[in-house]
Scaffold this active site. Structure first.
Site, PDB file in Angstrom:
ATOM      1  N   ALA A  15       0.840  -1.203   0.000  1.00 59.90           N
ATOM      2  CA  ALA A  15       0.000   0.000   0.000  1.00 59.90           C
ATOM      3  C   ALA A  15       0.875   1.253   0.000  1.00 59.90           C
ATOM      4  CB  ALA A  15      -0.932  -0.009   1.209  1.00 59.90           C
ATOM      5  N   LYS A  34       9.040   1.120  10.485  1.00 62.82           N
ATOM      6  CA  LYS A  34       9.600   1.004  11.838  1.00 62.82           C
ATOM      7  C   LYS A  34      10.696  -0.046  11.970  1.00 62.82           C
ATOM      8  CE  LYS A  34       5.890  -1.808  13.673  1.00 62.82           C
ATOM      9  NZ  LYS A  34       4.977  -2.006  14.757  1.00 62.82           N
ATOM     10  N   ALA A  41       3.991  -7.362   5.998  1.00 60.98           N
ATOM     11  CA  ALA A  41       3.106  -8.508   5.766  1.00 60.98           C
ATOM     12  C   ALA A  41       3.072  -8.833   4.278  1.00 60.98           C
ATOM     13  CB  ALA A  41       1.702  -8.185   6.272  1.00 60.98           C
ATOM     14  N   GLN A  46       1.642 -15.364   0.568  1.00 57.34           N
ATOM     15  CA  GLN A  46       1.987 -16.516  -0.285  1.00 57.34           C
ATOM     16  C   GLN A  46       1.042 -16.646  -1.474  1.00 57.34           C
ATOM     17  OE1 GLN A  46       1.959 -19.975   2.222  1.00 57.34           O
ATOM     18  NE2 GLN A  46       3.796 -19.367   3.333  1.00 57.34           N
ATOM     19  N   GLY A  48      -1.456 -14.829  -3.545  1.00 54.79           N
ATOM     20  CA  GLY A  48      -1.347 -14.085  -4.789  1.00 54.79           C
ATOM     21  C   GLY A  48      -2.350 -12.958  -4.815  1.00 54.79           C
ATOM     22  N   GLU A 114      -8.458 -20.684  -4.896  1.00 55.23           N
ATOM     23  CA  GLU A 114      -8.472 -20.644  -3.424  1.00 55.23           C
ATOM     24  C   GLU A 114      -9.910 -20.739  -2.939  1.00 55.23           C
ATOM     25  OE1 GLU A 114      -6.168 -17.237  -2.143  1.00 55.23           O
ATOM     26  OE2 GLU A 114      -4.290 -18.223  -2.656  1.00 55.23           O
ATOM     27  N   HIS A 242      -6.612 -17.538   9.866  1.00 47.13           N
ATOM     28  CA  HIS A 242      -6.260 -18.432   8.758  1.00 47.13           C
ATOM     29  C   HIS A 242      -6.266 -19.853   9.306  1.00 47.13           C
ATOM     30  CE1 HIS A 242      -4.305 -20.288   5.378  1.00 47.13           C
ATOM     31  NE2 HIS A 242      -4.316 -19.136   4.725  1.00 47.13           N
ATOM     32  N   ARG A 289     -13.057 -19.181   5.195  1.00 51.93           N
ATOM     33  CA  ARG A 289     -12.001 -19.314   6.202  1.00 51.93           C
ATOM     34  C   ARG A 289     -12.566 -19.366   7.609  1.00 51.93           C
ATOM     35  NH1 ARG A 289      -7.012 -15.590   4.120  1.00 51.93           N
ATOM     36  NH2 ARG A 289      -6.571 -16.983   2.398  1.00 51.93           N
ATOM     37  N   HIS A 350      -4.914 -13.817  11.197  1.00 48.82           N
ATOM     38  CA  HIS A 350      -4.287 -13.605   9.892  1.00 48.82           C
ATOM     39  C   HIS A 350      -4.542 -12.224   9.317  1.00 48.82           C
ATOM     40  CE1 HIS A 350      -2.667 -14.716   6.033  1.00 48.82           C
ATOM     41  NE2 HIS A 350      -3.824 -14.563   5.410  1.00 48.82           N
ATOM     42  N   GLU A 374      -4.218  -2.983   4.778  1.00 50.85           N
ATOM     43  CA  GLU A 374      -4.908  -3.649   5.889  1.00 50.85           C
ATOM     44  C   GLU A 374      -5.310  -2.674   6.995  1.00 50.85           C
ATOM     45  OE1 GLU A 374      -2.961  -7.225   7.210  1.00 50.85           O
ATOM     46  OE2 GLU A 374      -4.432  -7.577   8.797  1.00 50.85           O
ATOM     47  N   ARG A 385     -12.845 -11.545   4.714  1.00 52.23           N
ATOM     48  CA  ARG A 385     -12.176 -11.248   3.442  1.00 52.23           C
ATOM     49  C   ARG A 385     -12.054 -12.485   2.556  1.00 52.23           C
ATOM     50  NH1 ARG A 385      -6.677 -11.661   1.875  1.00 52.23           N
ATOM     51  NH2 ARG A 385      -6.429 -12.668   3.890  1.00 52.23           N
TER      52      ARG A 385
HETATM   53  C1  SIN Z   1      -2.915 -17.838   1.642  1.00 53.70           C
HETATM   54  O1  SIN Z   1      -2.070 -18.020   0.781  1.00 53.70           O
HETATM   55  O2  SIN Z   1      -3.568 -18.732   2.145  1.00 53.70           O
HETATM   56  C2  SIN Z   1      -3.145 -16.445   2.123  1.00 53.70           C
HETATM   57  C3  SIN Z   1      -3.747 -15.643   1.054  1.00 53.70           C
HETATM   58  C4  SIN Z   1      -4.573 -14.552   1.654  1.00 53.70           C
HETATM   59  O3  SIN Z   1      -4.694 -14.466   2.869  1.00 53.70           O
HETATM   60  O4  SIN Z   1      -5.168 -13.802   0.881  1.00 53.70           O
END
Ligand code: SIN
Length: 541
Positions: A15, A34, A41, A46, A48, A114, A242, A289, A350, A374, A385
């Site tokens: 951002a 900082k 993050a 991981q 995408g 996903e 997560h 999730r 998460h 975030e 989300r």
């Molecule tokens: C993940 O790779 O499971 C995290 C992706 C996300 O939180 O958007």
């Protein structure tokens, strides 16, 4: 010391850096962070970036999936705007040099799948997309002479107009942000950074919980500072847990991407039996999730065991190694060969779906103050989300903020700055006993995990607030008595955000998205299909 800059950006993840790159031609951009600029993050992401590119996909489907995940609280106009602008901003990243994975022998983007996405639509770089994004953005910023990055500078507080003694609050029509006081970690000095535009791109607050996938820097700094300055904060009860972080005594916050479940990985109980069918017979492992995290929580509570398992070993070893090189190597480093055996996993905090309220251009309630990523609450995520929508939100919203800032900047720059006093230490002394900070830090994180975690109750929320209250008082007292340090500033922010999460969760008398309470286990659209807002009143500031 006093520094003047055109744009002060606090935070160096996607951002902050995307906006810095765009603002560079307009003036002097100061990015403060900082720790090291890459401690974000973003670097750890991981999965995408979700974006409509597939021939079987369209914007409506992406919007519907986002809204279904958001469980009735997404702001439709924002969802539509962000989803439809996504492809342009993915192309922009490519122009900066990011090379997303392509299908074999083809120019077509390789689209991952996903949970809760009805189509394949995750553009990615292996399973280390965030690291690649961070690198491309840092390289780009490094080549821009008008952008200066200050590492190891911690935001203590925003400077707002009503703080200036010569101004009477009643003469101020709209509160204006004038910059921030920043602690230089190396010297312990607190500097005054003045800017017509300040941007909070400080990321999330995962460290408020004992177990989190977040980096150590995720201590809710932007949310806490904006709250103290009087901005509205929304939906903090919607903490996304997560479902699958690596469970290993030596692994700290290592995520096992949802993309594994997207490619068919199964969740197994401690006896190695699949269990998701019991909780969502249709979507199973690809359920929301919140549902998957609660299912695991239930399995752990019922079995009394420490972890469940995620198994992708039935897919070919070559596929697993090629698609998930980072996860494969990291797990192997811990003695787990994911091509041959299931991975021990547990849920962890998460993502904060709520944050500083912004409009569709990232502008907060305070003149001259923007928020992105975030730290912000734009309305995209609602109560939960959709996976891989967060980097996307940061990309699009940074561009939107750029559009607004370009429009207002020259007028804001002409406005007179009142004389801002330097930071006053008022005889503060060195807090020699670091244990006072680390003890409270541990107490808060454990309290939040046990009482304000995946499954909540009215009683536990009340107890959490009672337990937090003396800690908040102690922190307030230390704030004036002792010389500030990075750890103490983080503790102060963490405690503030913990309190706001508890207040928000206690207000919501229903279960929805990331907020589940046994006392109100159902969704109540009639009374609660609305954002939860918290705001500090003028006399408390
Ligand atoms: C993940 O790779 O499971 C995290 C992706 C996300 O939180 O958007």
């Amino acid at each position: 010391m006093q520094f003047k800059t055109d744009f002060l950006i606090i935070g160096s993840g996607i951002a902050g850096l995307c906006l810095a790159i765009k603002l560079a031609p307009l003036g002097h951009v100061t990015v403060v962070t900082k720790k090291a600029a890459s401690d974000t993050a973003t670097s750890l992401a991981q999965g995408g970036i979700a974006c409509v590119f597939g021939s079987d996909d369209n914007f409506d489907l992406h919007q519907q999936d986002t809204q279904r995940a958001g469980d009735g609280l997404c702001h439709e106009d924002i969802v539509e705007m962000i989803v439809s602008q996504a492809p342009d901003h993915i192309r922009e990243l490519e122009r900066l040099g990011l090379e997303f994975n392509r299908e074999p022998n083809s120019d077509m983007l390789d689209l991952g799948k996903e949970g809760e996405h009805s189509r394949r639509r995750i553009v990615h770089v292996g399973d280390y997309t965030g690291r690649s994004v961070q690198k491309v953005l840092m390289d780009s910023v490094g080549s821009l002479p008008s952008v200066k990055v200050f590492e190891d500078y911690v935001a203590v507080d925003l400077i707002i107009e009503s703080m200036i003694k010569s101004y009477s609050p009643s003469s101020i029509k709209k509160e204006r942000c004038l910059g921030a006081y920043l602690l230089e970690v190396a010297t312990g000095e607190i500097h005054t950074f003045l800017a017509p535009i300040t941007v909070l791109a400080t990321g999330g607050s995962g460290k408020v919980y004992l177990y989190t996938s977040n980096p150590d820097v995720a201590t809710g700094d932007g949310v806490a500072a904006a709250y103290r300055a009087g901005a509205r904060i929304a939906n903090l009860e919607f903490v996304q847990f997560h479902p699958t972080c690596l469970y290993h005594p030596k692994a700290k916050n290592f995520l096992i991407s949802e993309a594994l479940r997207g490619e068919g990985a199964r969740l197994l109980d401690p006896e190695y039996r699949p269990f998701m069918e019991k909780y969502d017979a249709k979507q199973k492992e690809l359920s929301g999730r919140d549902i998957v995290a609660r299912a695991i929580d239930t399995e752990l509570k019922n079995s009394g065991k420490d972890c469940v398992y995620l198994d992708i070993s039935y897919r070919s070893a070559d596929f697993v190694r090629e698609r998930f090189p980072n996860i494969y190597e990291t797990c192997l480093g811990f003695g787990i060969d994911i091509t041959k055996e299931p991975i021990p996993v547990v849920p962890a905090a998460h993502y904060m779906c709520g944050g500083v309220v912004t409009d569709s251009y990232g502008e907060t309630d305070l003149g001259g103050l923007f928020a992105s990523g975030e730290a912000a609450c734009t309305g995209l995520h609602g109560a939960n989300r959709l996976a891989s929508n967060s980097l996307l939100e940061a990309l699009v919203m940074s561009h939107r903020a750029f559009l607004k800032i370009s429009e207002v900047f020259s007028d804001l720059k002409k406005k007179l700055f009142p004389p801002v006093p330097p930071w006053e230490t008022r005889g503060a002394v060195d807090l020699k006993e670091a244990i006072l900070v680390s003890h409270n830090w541990d107490v808060i994180r454990r309290l939040m995990w046990n009482y304000v975690g995946i499954v909540r109750s009215t009683k536990r929320l009340k107890l959490a607030r009672q337990s937090l209250s003396p800690i908040l008082k102690e922190i307030q007292q230390h704030y004036w008595e002792y010389i500030l340090t990075r750890d103490f500033i983080e503790l102060r922010n963490l405690a503030q955000v913990a309190e706001l999460i508890i207040i928000s969760a206690s207000k919501r008398k229903e279960s929805r998205g990331g907020h589940y309470t046994i006392d109100y286990p159902y969704k109540d659209d009639w009374n609660w299909r609305r954002d939860t807002i918290v705001q500090k009143c003028q006399k408390e500031r």
